[in-house]
Design an enzyme around this catalytic site. Sequence first.
Site, mmCIF file in Angstrom:
data_model
loop_
_atom_site.group_PDB
_atom_site.id
_atom_site.type_symbol
_atom_site.label_atom_id
_atom_site.label_comp_id
_atom_site.label_asym_id
_atom_site.label_seq_id
_atom_site.Cartn_x
_atom_site.Cartn_y
_atom_site.Cartn_z
ATOM 1 N N LYS A 28 3.479 10.224 60.041
ATOM 2 C CA LYS A 28 4.479 9.149 59.962
ATOM 3 C C LYS A 28 5.449 9.389 58.813
ATOM 4 O O LYS A 28 6.654 9.249 58.969
ATOM 5 C CB LYS A 28 3.750 7.799 59.806
ATOM 6 C CG LYS A 28 4.674 6.597 59.744
ATOM 7 C CD LYS A 28 3.994 5.342 60.234
ATOM 8 C CE LYS A 28 2.983 4.789 59.246
ATOM 9 N NZ LYS A 28 3.602 4.181 58.049
ATOM 10 N N SER A 29 4.928 9.763 57.652
ATOM 11 C CA SER A 29 5.809 9.975 56.484
ATOM 12 C C SER A 29 6.823 11.073 56.771
ATOM 13 O O SER A 29 8.013 10.952 56.464
ATOM 14 C CB SER A 29 4.967 10.376 55.268
ATOM 15 O OG SER A 29 4.127 9.325 54.889
ATOM 16 N N ARG A 33 11.110 10.995 57.330
ATOM 17 C CA ARG A 33 11.965 11.847 56.484
ATOM 18 C C ARG A 33 12.750 12.858 57.320
ATOM 19 O O ARG A 33 13.866 13.228 56.965
ATOM 20 C CB ARG A 33 11.103 12.542 55.426
ATOM 21 C CG ARG A 33 10.633 11.560 54.326
ATOM 22 C CD ARG A 33 9.407 12.092 53.619
ATOM 23 N NE ARG A 33 9.020 11.295 52.454
ATOM 24 C CZ ARG A 33 8.275 10.177 52.503
ATOM 25 N NH1 ARG A 33 7.865 9.688 53.669
ATOM 26 N NH2 ARG A 33 7.944 9.544 51.391
ATOM 27 N N ARG A 129 7.130 -8.545 51.861
ATOM 28 C CA ARG A 129 6.788 -7.480 50.905
ATOM 29 C C ARG A 129 7.845 -7.341 49.804
ATOM 30 O O ARG A 129 9.033 -7.606 50.025
ATOM 31 C CB ARG A 129 6.606 -6.158 51.661
ATOM 32 C CG ARG A 129 5.426 -6.246 52.615
ATOM 33 C CD ARG A 129 5.216 -4.969 53.394
ATOM 34 N NE ARG A 129 4.781 -3.868 52.543
ATOM 35 C CZ ARG A 129 4.598 -2.630 52.990
ATOM 36 N NH1 ARG A 129 4.825 -2.345 54.256
ATOM 37 N NH2 ARG A 129 4.195 -1.683 52.168
ATOM 38 N N GLN A 176 7.352 5.757 48.056
ATOM 39 C CA GLN A 176 8.530 5.111 48.645
ATOM 40 C C GLN A 176 9.594 4.878 47.578
ATOM 41 O O GLN A 176 10.777 5.115 47.811
ATOM 42 C CB GLN A 176 8.136 3.796 49.310
ATOM 43 C CG GLN A 176 7.233 4.011 50.520
ATOM 44 C CD GLN A 176 6.766 2.715 51.157
ATOM 45 O OE1 GLN A 176 7.059 1.629 50.659
ATOM 46 N NE2 GLN A 176 6.029 2.829 52.241
ATOM 47 N N ASP A 327 -3.598 4.796 51.974
ATOM 48 C CA ASP A 327 -3.621 4.145 53.286
ATOM 49 C C ASP A 327 -5.000 4.192 53.943
ATOM 50 O O ASP A 327 -5.189 3.617 55.024
ATOM 51 C CB ASP A 327 -2.598 4.813 54.217
ATOM 52 C CG ASP A 327 -1.165 4.506 53.785
ATOM 53 O OD1 ASP A 327 -0.956 3.469 53.125
ATOM 54 O OD2 ASP A 327 -0.276 5.306 54.102
ATOM 55 N N ARG A 358 -4.425 -5.711 51.811
ATOM 56 C CA ARG A 358 -5.507 -4.984 52.487
ATOM 57 C C ARG A 358 -6.879 -5.189 51.851
ATOM 58 O O ARG A 358 -7.902 -5.023 52.525
ATOM 59 C CB ARG A 358 -5.166 -3.485 52.571
ATOM 60 C CG ARG A 358 -4.095 -3.233 53.627
ATOM 61 C CD ARG A 358 -3.727 -1.772 53.767
ATOM 62 N NE ARG A 358 -2.867 -1.594 54.931
ATOM 63 C CZ ARG A 358 -2.132 -0.520 55.164
ATOM 64 N NH1 ARG A 358 -2.129 0.487 54.303
ATOM 65 N NH2 ARG A 358 -1.398 -0.441 56.261
ATOM 66 N N ARG A 403 -3.324 -0.638 60.297
ATOM 67 C CA ARG A 403 -4.532 0.020 59.767
ATOM 68 C C ARG A 403 -5.710 -0.949 59.677
ATOM 69 O O ARG A 403 -6.861 -0.532 59.735
ATOM 70 C CB ARG A 403 -4.245 0.672 58.424
ATOM 71 C CG ARG A 403 -3.178 1.762 58.542
ATOM 72 C CD ARG A 403 -3.177 2.719 57.382
ATOM 73 N NE ARG A 403 -1.903 3.407 57.284
ATOM 74 C CZ ARG A 403 -1.521 4.426 58.067
ATOM 75 N NH1 ARG A 403 -2.330 4.886 58.996
ATOM 76 N NH2 ARG A 403 -0.339 4.982 57.914
HETATM 77 C C1 S3P Z 1 4.504 6.227 52.259
HETATM 78 C C2 S3P Z 1 4.085 5.893 51.008
HETATM 79 C C3 S3P Z 1 2.989 4.954 50.733
HETATM 80 C C4 S3P Z 1 2.156 4.658 51.979
HETATM 81 C C5 S3P Z 1 3.005 4.458 53.201
HETATM 82 C C6 S3P Z 1 3.847 5.687 53.469
HETATM 83 C C7 S3P Z 1 5.614 7.181 52.409
HETATM 84 O O1 S3P Z 1 3.527 3.744 50.250
HETATM 85 O O2 S3P Z 1 1.350 3.527 51.774
HETATM 86 O O3 S3P Z 1 2.217 4.198 54.343
HETATM 87 O O4 S3P Z 1 5.823 7.723 53.512
HETATM 88 O O5 S3P Z 1 6.304 7.434 51.408
HETATM 89 P P1 S3P Z 1 3.874 3.568 48.671
HETATM 90 O O6 S3P Z 1 4.779 4.652 48.334
HETATM 91 O O7 S3P Z 1 4.518 2.229 48.509
HETATM 92 O O8 S3P Z 1 2.543 3.644 47.998
#
Ligand code: S3P
Length: 448
Positions: A28-29, A33, A129, A176, A327, A358, A403
């Site tokens: 997913k990350s 990107r 959030r 993030q 996660d 969570r 999750r």
């Molecule tokens: C992610 C960073 C994480 C993670 C999220 C994906 C990312 O969050 O929990 O599911 O793709 O950069 P944080 O950067 O807020 O910890």
Amino acid sequence: MSSHGTPIPMTSHPAGPLSGTAEVPGDKSISHRSLILGALSVGETRITGLLEGDDVLDTARAMSALGADITQHGPGAWSVHGVGVGGFAEPDDVIDHGNSGTGVRLVMGAMATCPITATFTGDASLRSRPMARITDPLALFGAQAVGRAQGRLPLTLVGARTPVAVRYVLPVPSAQVKSAVLLAGLNTPGRTVVVEAEATRDHTERMLAGFGAEITTEETDEGRVITLTGQPELVAQEIDVPRDPSSAAFPVCAALITEGSDVLVPNIGLNPTRAGLYETLRDMGADLVYENLREVGGEPVADLRARYSPDMKGIEVPAARAASMIDEYPVLSVVACFAEGKTYMPGVKELRVKESDRIDAMAVGLRANGATVDETEDSFTVHGMGPKGLPGGGTAAARLDHRIAMSFMVAGMGAQAPVHVDDAGPITTSFPIFEPLMDRLGARLERT
Ligand code: S3P
């Protein structure tokens, strides 16, 4: 999208042995990107293995709204004709990021130094959030944000017309936030510097380098110092998205707690900034083997073989490992129910501001199924019950959190009685094939 319709209650019945191969979807990350950096490049970026979950599809729509030309050619196969760094056009409507914190935070970073204005929203989870962690550093570049209390969405961001480079020390360990600052640095003259005391996932840094940006990372006494030289020309790439270690966690953990199981999860990236769960499971005594360990694109990749592990022991999970498995704590807390002794998980305050709180979601749901869980503001402890594990029989609230929903479905596979979740709908945000994939392994999931 901001609503996924009617709730889908689901029951996970105790399962027989799980066996076979679990081909989990793309990361997913890296999928987010790939779309964002493709949109900021010159030329056509071709992507294979893209995760087609709701979160990523929302990012694709956001990139189109900002002027990129995005086409799907087949399952997981997409192309992005980018607009170049600084080339985003003003969107003509509100951008809806659905459930995705990563999507909205990275996109806000990417547009914050373009001379345009955009308004962002999301579903009830995303609207609750914190966004000040993003808009505070973006204000240093000269962007202005107006949102609800504590910067919550919906939020309007006015991009900086003459952005100034910043040096930003991350106040929270967050990839993030780091990524939002680096993406804002792209259209900013001079050098943008981010300092992180704890290493968080480094996909943005690796991918920016791959697209041709000048970016360096230095380990110092202060932590990792990442320096990006602004206004590069990013060049379109071919990207084959690796499979998601965070999604792999669900079939792996299900196999460890379900009697007789033997499951292979092939081609999983074990980038050290993502692999903390697997180290932790091995520390607990799980029968988890890295087969065919190799390097792909400079990153360690392995096929994970997980077998039923009745001899696991509870441990203290090192707080220093938290960012590399952030996660995965929900599903780890399920596995901990099936270990002998306590599993103590400290240093996890960030879990309180994910798609749901969570710590609370897992504590309440596990207790409803017969477990004992203690919590503090930044830690939780699961009292293991050994291989007999969780009694089950209760209902957990998914709280719009994929999750949480998947963790309780895994819990039901090893439990003594079925485990129910009030809404499995959010699972499509990251793992749209969860149900058929787990069913093929031998799980007994039922829409109730
Ligand atoms: C992610 C960073 C994480 C993670 C999220 C994906 C990312 O969050 O929990 O599911 O793709 O950069 P944080 O950067 O807020 O910890």
